[in-house]
Scaffold this motif. Structure first.
Motif, PDB file in Angstrom:
ATOM      1  N   GLU A 263       0.867  -1.163   0.000  1.00 13.72           N
ATOM      2  CA  GLU A 263       0.000   0.000   0.000  1.00 13.72           C
ATOM      3  C   GLU A 263       0.907   1.217   0.000  1.00 13.72           C
ATOM      4  OE1 GLU A 263      -4.080   1.505   0.188  1.00 13.72           O
ATOM      5  OE2 GLU A 263      -3.374  -0.563   0.170  1.00 13.72           O
ATOM      6  N   GLY A 264       0.555   2.235  -0.772  1.00 13.89           N
ATOM      7  CA  GLY A 264       1.368   3.432  -0.830  1.00 13.89           C
ATOM      8  C   GLY A 264       0.691   4.612  -0.155  1.00 13.89           C
ATOM      9  N   LYS A 278       0.269   9.535 -12.641  1.00 10.02           N
ATOM     10  CA  LYS A 278       0.632   9.307 -14.038  1.00 10.02           C
ATOM     11  C   LYS A 278       1.554   8.098 -14.164  1.00 10.02           C
ATOM     12  CE  LYS A 278       3.309  11.468 -17.786  1.00 10.02           C
ATOM     13  NZ  LYS A 278       4.121  12.661 -18.159  1.00 10.02           N
ATOM     14  N   ALA A 279       2.512   7.997 -13.261  1.00  7.65           N
ATOM     15  CA  ALA A 279       3.497   6.917 -13.327  1.00  7.65           C
ATOM     16  C   ALA A 279       2.856   5.550 -13.151  1.00  7.65           C
ATOM     17  CB  ALA A 279       4.571   7.128 -12.265  1.00  7.65           C
ATOM     18  N   LYS A 283      -5.376   6.440  -9.377  1.00 12.35           N
ATOM     19  CA  LYS A 283      -5.784   7.635  -8.662  1.00 12.35           C
ATOM     20  C   LYS A 283      -5.614   7.438  -7.162  1.00 12.35           C
ATOM     21  CE  LYS A 283      -7.172  10.471 -11.905  1.00 12.35           C
ATOM     22  NZ  LYS A 283      -6.518  11.806 -12.079  1.00 12.35           N
ATOM     23  N   LEU A 284      -5.114   8.451  -6.505  1.00  9.56           N
ATOM     24  CA  LEU A 284      -4.987   8.395  -5.053  1.00  9.56           C
ATOM     25  C   LEU A 284      -6.342   8.610  -4.407  1.00  9.56           C
ATOM     26  CD1 LEU A 284      -1.761  10.569  -4.506  1.00  9.56           C
ATOM     27  CD2 LEU A 284      -1.928   8.104  -4.861  1.00  9.56           C
ATOM     28  N   ASP A 286      -7.554   9.653  -0.697  1.00 11.34           N
ATOM     29  CA  ASP A 286      -7.119  10.090   0.629  1.00 11.34           C
ATOM     30  C   ASP A 286      -5.618   9.823   0.809  1.00 11.34           C
ATOM     31  OD1 ASP A 286      -7.415  11.259   3.125  1.00 11.34           O
ATOM     32  OD2 ASP A 286      -8.009   9.382   4.101  1.00 11.34           O
ATOM     33  N   ASN A 287      -4.860  10.104  -0.251  1.00  8.09           N
ATOM     34  CA  ASN A 287      -3.396   9.956  -0.287  1.00  8.09           C
ATOM     35  C   ASN A 287      -2.913   8.506  -0.317  1.00  8.09           C
ATOM     36  OD1 ASN A 287      -3.092  12.806  -0.097  1.00  8.09           O
ATOM     37  ND2 ASN A 287      -3.213  12.694   2.137  1.00  8.09           N
ATOM     38  N   LEU A 288      -3.825   7.557  -0.439  1.00 11.70           N
ATOM     39  CA  LEU A 288      -3.467   6.140  -0.445  1.00 11.70           C
ATOM     40  C   LEU A 288      -3.675   5.521  -1.820  1.00 11.70           C
ATOM     41  CD1 LEU A 288      -5.089   4.949   2.918  1.00 11.70           C
ATOM     42  CD2 LEU A 288      -2.645   5.251   2.464  1.00 11.70           C
ATOM     43  N   VAL A 289      -2.899   4.462  -2.087  1.00 17.10           N
ATOM     44  CA  VAL A 289      -3.078   3.723  -3.333  1.00 17.10           C
ATOM     45  C   VAL A 289      -2.654   2.277  -3.104  1.00 17.10           C
ATOM     46  CG1 VAL A 289      -0.746   4.328  -4.174  1.00 17.10           C
ATOM     47  CG2 VAL A 289      -2.531   3.686  -5.806  1.00 17.10           C
TER      48      VAL A 289
END
Length: 309
Positions: A263-264, A278-279, A283-284, A286-289
């Motif tokens: 998790e990022g 983009k990389a 889409k994030l 709440d700042n998470l991906v």
């Protein structure tokens, strides 16, 4: 012949410390006066390996030019990841498995880089080429470094050479690398005793990407949810780091060592976050991906970000 120091990158992981130790031993056997040092204290995983193989950690240094005129680098080459006064010493040797960036020297040097999972794998090859026997304890530590860097050979950075090195080093060290390796990795996932500020600096590297400063940190765990429960606290310390160090982007990769998913937590300028999206084509929220299958900063995070920038 004048003494030289050999060291890995700042915030040293197991490979950074072990590669310095094993390269120093190799150079000493070849007749050079080389001492292994570290650019920081060993993390819990590295401490576990050192204790298991009954070896003292190398001393930590802040600067090198006050001690020597020449240094050897292992497990890194980018100056922002190196000793603070790297510009004041001459680099005579590099052994690395990362990209080459912002690196230049005034004089010729020995430089060995291979796209393998771990610097200690390259050093295993070098011992074999020089026909120098690897001591049992050093073999165990080199094994530990490869296990750490490749997540027990599960990382996409793993090559056949890494697998061969693990088999050979485990035999010399006299351990079952599967059971020992899992214990080693778990030793590095004890996060409860550390503050958020400590965790984001424990395994972190800075990168210059087209003039933008990018910080990528990684923590390993067996329970991502327990780490994400501290999200607000992580965001507070990361945003402070961004303000203090002027990072365009700060990426915290939280990796589950059991299933190799991550998790990022992605913070920074609006442009920085957009560049991350983009990389990775995501889409994030709440700042998470979610980053399924992403375990390698070197191969799965740095290259797409570099290209996006």
């Amino acid at each position: 012949m004048a003494k030289e120091l050999v060291f890995g990158h700042q915030n040293p992981d197991t490979d950074a410390i072990v590669a310095a130790m094993s390269y120093a031993y190799l150079q000493n056997q070849l007749g050079l006066d080389v001492e292994a040092v570290a650019l920081g204290e060993p993390n819990e995983e590295t401490v576990y390996a050192l204790k298991h193989f009954e070896t003292e950690a190398p001393r930590a240094i802040k600067t090198a030019a006050n001690e020597v005129k020449q240094v050897m680098l292992v497990d890194h080459n980018e100056p922002q990841q190196s000793v603070s006064d790297i510009a004041d010493v001459e680099v005579s040797h590099v052994v690395d498995h990362h990209r080459i960036s912002n690196f230049n020297t005034a004089n010729p040097l020995y430089y060995r880089a291979e796209p393998v999972g771990c610097t200690s794998t390259i050093l295993w090859e070098m011992y074999n080429e020089k026909e120098i026997a690897i001591p049992t304890k050093i073999a165990g530590l080199m094994l530990s470094a490869i296990i750490s860097d490749t997540l027990l050979l599960k990382s996409p950075t793993t090559t056949d050479v890494d697998r061969q090195a693990v088999e050979a080093l485990a035999k010399i060290a006299g351990v079952d690398y599967q059971s020992y390796g899992l214990d080693l990795l778990k030793a590095g996932t004890n996060l409860d005793s550390k503050s958020e500020a400590e965790l984001i600096d424990m395994d972190a590297k800075s990168f210059d990407m087209n003039g933008k400063s990018v910080r990528i940190a990684q923590v390993n765990t067996v329970d991502i949810d327990s780490v994400l429960a501290r999200k607000a606290a992580f965001e507070k310390v990361i945003n402070q780091e961004i303000a203090d160090k002027n990072y365009d982007l700060f990426v915290l990769i939280i990796t589950n060592i059991l299933n190799s998913d991550s998790e990022g937590l992605i913070l920074g300028s609006a442009t920085g976050q957009a560049t991350f999206e983009k990389a990775f084509g995501k889409k994030l929220a709440d700042n998470l991906v979610a980053l399924p299958g992403v375990v390698s900063r070197k191969k799965q995070v740095v290259p797409p970000l570099t290209e996006a920038y």
